[in-house]
Design an enzyme around this catalytic site. Structure first.
Site, PDB file in Angstrom:
ATOM      1  N   ARG A   1      43.387  37.195  31.726  1.00 42.06           N
ATOM      2  CA  ARG A   1      42.977  36.397  32.641  1.00 42.06           C
ATOM      3  C   ARG A   1      41.783  34.977  32.190  1.00 42.06           C
ATOM      4  O   ARG A   1      41.530  34.336  33.088  1.00 42.06           O
ATOM      5  CB  ARG A   1      42.276  36.989  33.758  1.00 42.06           C
ATOM      6  CG  ARG A   1      42.979  37.224  34.902  1.00 42.06           C
ATOM      7  CD  ARG A   1      42.154  37.731  35.851  1.00 42.06           C
ATOM      8  NE  ARG A   1      42.539  37.783  37.435  1.00 42.06           N
ATOM      9  CZ  ARG A   1      43.653  38.483  37.875  1.00 42.06           C
ATOM     10  NH1 ARG A   1      43.879  39.327  37.078  1.00 42.06           N
ATOM     11  NH2 ARG A   1      43.759  38.212  39.139  1.00 42.06           N
TER      12      ARG A   1
ATOM     13  N   ARG B   1      48.744  38.927  53.410  1.00 41.44           N
ATOM     14  CA  ARG B   1      48.709  40.185  52.632  1.00 41.44           C
ATOM     15  C   ARG B   1      47.247  40.951  53.230  1.00 41.44           C
ATOM     16  O   ARG B   1      47.366  42.227  53.435  1.00 41.44           O
ATOM     17  CB  ARG B   1      48.771  40.112  51.040  1.00 41.44           C
ATOM     18  CG  ARG B   1      48.541  41.374  50.574  1.00 41.44           C
ATOM     19  CD  ARG B   1      48.647  41.071  48.887  1.00 41.44           C
ATOM     20  NE  ARG B   1      47.423  40.521  48.104  1.00 41.44           N
ATOM     21  CZ  ARG B   1      47.166  40.326  46.951  1.00 41.44           C
ATOM     22  NH1 ARG B   1      48.595  40.150  46.297  1.00 41.44           N
ATOM     23  NH2 ARG B   1      46.273  39.927  46.451  1.00 41.44           N
TER      24      ARG B   1
HETATM   25  P1  ADP Z   1      45.148  38.909  42.162  1.00 41.66           P
HETATM   26  O1  ADP Z   1      46.098  39.344  43.245  1.00 41.66           O
HETATM   27  O2  ADP Z   1      44.254  37.908  42.514  1.00 41.66           O
HETATM   28  O3  ADP Z   1      46.417  38.379  41.296  1.00 41.66           O
HETATM   29  P2  ADP Z   1      44.943  41.404  40.935  1.00 41.66           P
HETATM   30  O4  ADP Z   1      45.446  42.507  41.592  1.00 41.66           O
HETATM   31  O5  ADP Z   1      45.645  41.175  39.429  1.00 41.66           O
HETATM   32  O6  ADP Z   1      44.886  40.117  41.644  1.00 41.66           O
HETATM   33  O7  ADP Z   1      43.342  41.468  40.390  1.00 41.66           O
HETATM   34  C1  ADP Z   1      42.431  41.658  41.687  1.00 41.66           C
HETATM   35  C2  ADP Z   1      40.859  41.418  41.052  1.00 41.66           C
HETATM   36  O8  ADP Z   1      40.883  42.415  39.767  1.00 41.66           O
HETATM   37  C3  ADP Z   1      40.489  40.090  40.364  1.00 41.66           C
HETATM   38  O9  ADP Z   1      40.430  39.124  41.274  1.00 41.66           O
HETATM   39  C4  ADP Z   1      39.344  40.716  39.417  1.00 41.66           C
HETATM   40  O10 ADP Z   1      38.107  40.717  40.229  1.00 41.66           O
HETATM   41  C5  ADP Z   1      39.713  41.920  38.799  1.00 41.66           C
HETATM   42  N1  ADP Z   1      40.511  41.756  37.592  1.00 41.66           N
HETATM   43  C6  ADP Z   1      41.873  41.995  37.450  1.00 41.66           C
HETATM   44  N2  ADP Z   1      42.407  41.710  36.200  1.00 41.66           N
HETATM   45  C7  ADP Z   1      41.341  41.395  35.665  1.00 41.66           C
HETATM   46  C8  ADP Z   1      40.923  40.857  34.344  1.00 41.66           C
HETATM   47  N3  ADP Z   1      41.958  40.829  33.412  1.00 41.66           N
HETATM   48  N4  ADP Z   1      39.769  40.450  34.062  1.00 41.66           N
HETATM   49  C9  ADP Z   1      38.527  40.700  34.700  1.00 41.66           C
HETATM   50  N5  ADP Z   1      38.901  40.906  36.115  1.00 41.66           N
HETATM   51  C10 ADP Z   1      40.167  41.402  36.407  1.00 41.66           C
END
Ligand code: ADP
Length: 192
Positions: free
Chosen positions: A90, A129
Site C-alpha cells: 500500500r 457497502r
Molecule cells: P479497502 O476496502 O479500503 O481497499 P482493505 O480491506 O484492503 O481496504 O483494508 C482496510 C484497512 O486495513 C485499510 O484502510 C488499512 O487501515 C488497513 N490495511 C490493510 N492493508 C494494509 C497495508 N498493507 N498496510 C497498512 N494498512 C493496511
C-alpha cells in the site's frame, strides 16, 4: 506460478475480483484487510491495535503489516498455482519490502494490476457497502480520509511497478463480469 498484485483505491473492487481470479486460476488469496479484520473479530491483541488505526482511516504501521504478510506467505499451501495479493503493498516502503521478501523466497511478481474507478463511483460503492459491512471505516468521513491516504501513499506504488515493467491498468467501471473479463484477458496473455 502466477503471482499478481491487485491494487486500486478503496472500493475499486479488489476483493470481489480477487475471489473470481482465485477460483479461475487456482491462486492463493492474501488480503491484508481480511487478515486484519479476522484479527479484529477474534479480539486478539493485534486486532485491537489494528482497529485503532483502521477505524480512523489510517494504515496500520508498516512493520506490523510486513511481519503479518511474511508469516502468511511462508505458510502458503504448496498446492496453489500462485498468489494474489490484495491490499498489499500500500506504499513504496511495503513494495520494497515485498520485493526483497519474494526474492529470498525465489518467487517472482508477474504483474501489478491497478483497477481504475472514478472517485464518485468509489464513494457511492463504499457508502452502499457500509450499510451492510459493519466496517468501522465505511462511513463518509472515513471514506474521504482513506481516499486521501490512497492518493498520497498508494498511487506512487504504481510508479514503482511501472519502472519494473510490471504495471497494467484495468478500467474498473462496469459490471463485475465485464471487469473480470478485462482482467482475465490480461492474465491469459501472461500465462501463455
Ligand atoms: P479497502 O476496502 O479500503 O481497499 P482493505 O480491506 O484492503 O481496504 O483494508 C482496510 C484497512 O486495513 C485499510 O484502510 C488499512 O487501515 C488497513 N490495511 C490493510 N492493508 C494494509 C497495508 N498493507 N498496510 C497498512 N494498512 C493496511
Amino acid at each position: 506460478m502466477l503471482n499478481i498484485i491487485l491494487c486500486g483505491a478503496p472500493g475499486c473492487g479488489k476483493g470481489t475480483q480477487s475471489k473470481l481470479i482465485v477460483d479461475k486460476y487456482n491462486l492463493k488469496h492474501l488480503s491484508t484487510g481480511d487478515i486484519l479484520r479476522n484479527e479484529i473479530n477474534s479480539g486478539s491483541d493485534l486486532g485491537i491495535v489494528a482497529e485503532s488505526y483502521i477505524s480512523t482511516g489510517s494504515f496500520v504501521p508498516d512493520e506490523m503489516i510486513i511481519d503479518i504478510l511474511e508469516k502468511n506467505i511462508k505458510n502458503l499451501p504448496t498446492s496453489s498455482e500462485g498468489i494474489i495479493l490484495d491490499g498489499f503493498p500500500r506504499n513504496v516502503i511495503q513494495a520494497e519490502a515485498l520485493e526483497e521478501m519474494l526474492k529470498l523466497l525465489n518467487i517472482n511478481t508477474d504483474l501489478f494490476i491497478n483497477i481504475d474507478v472514478d472517485e464518485d463511483e468509489l464513494i457511492k460503492r463504499l457508502i452502499l457497502r457500509g450499510q451492510t459491512s459493519g466496517r468501522s471505516d465505511d462511513n463518509l468521513e472515513i471514506i474521504k480520509k482513506r481516499l486521501l491516504v490512497y492518493h498520497e501513499k498508494t498511487k506512487p506504488v504504481s510508479d514503482f511497478y511501472k519502472k519494473l515493467n510490471k504495471y497494467t491498468n484495468i478500467n474498473g467501471m462496469g459490471t463485475e463480469d465485464e471487469i473480470f473479463k478485462r482482467i482475465s484477458s490480461v492474465l491469459n496473455n501472461i500465462k501463455e
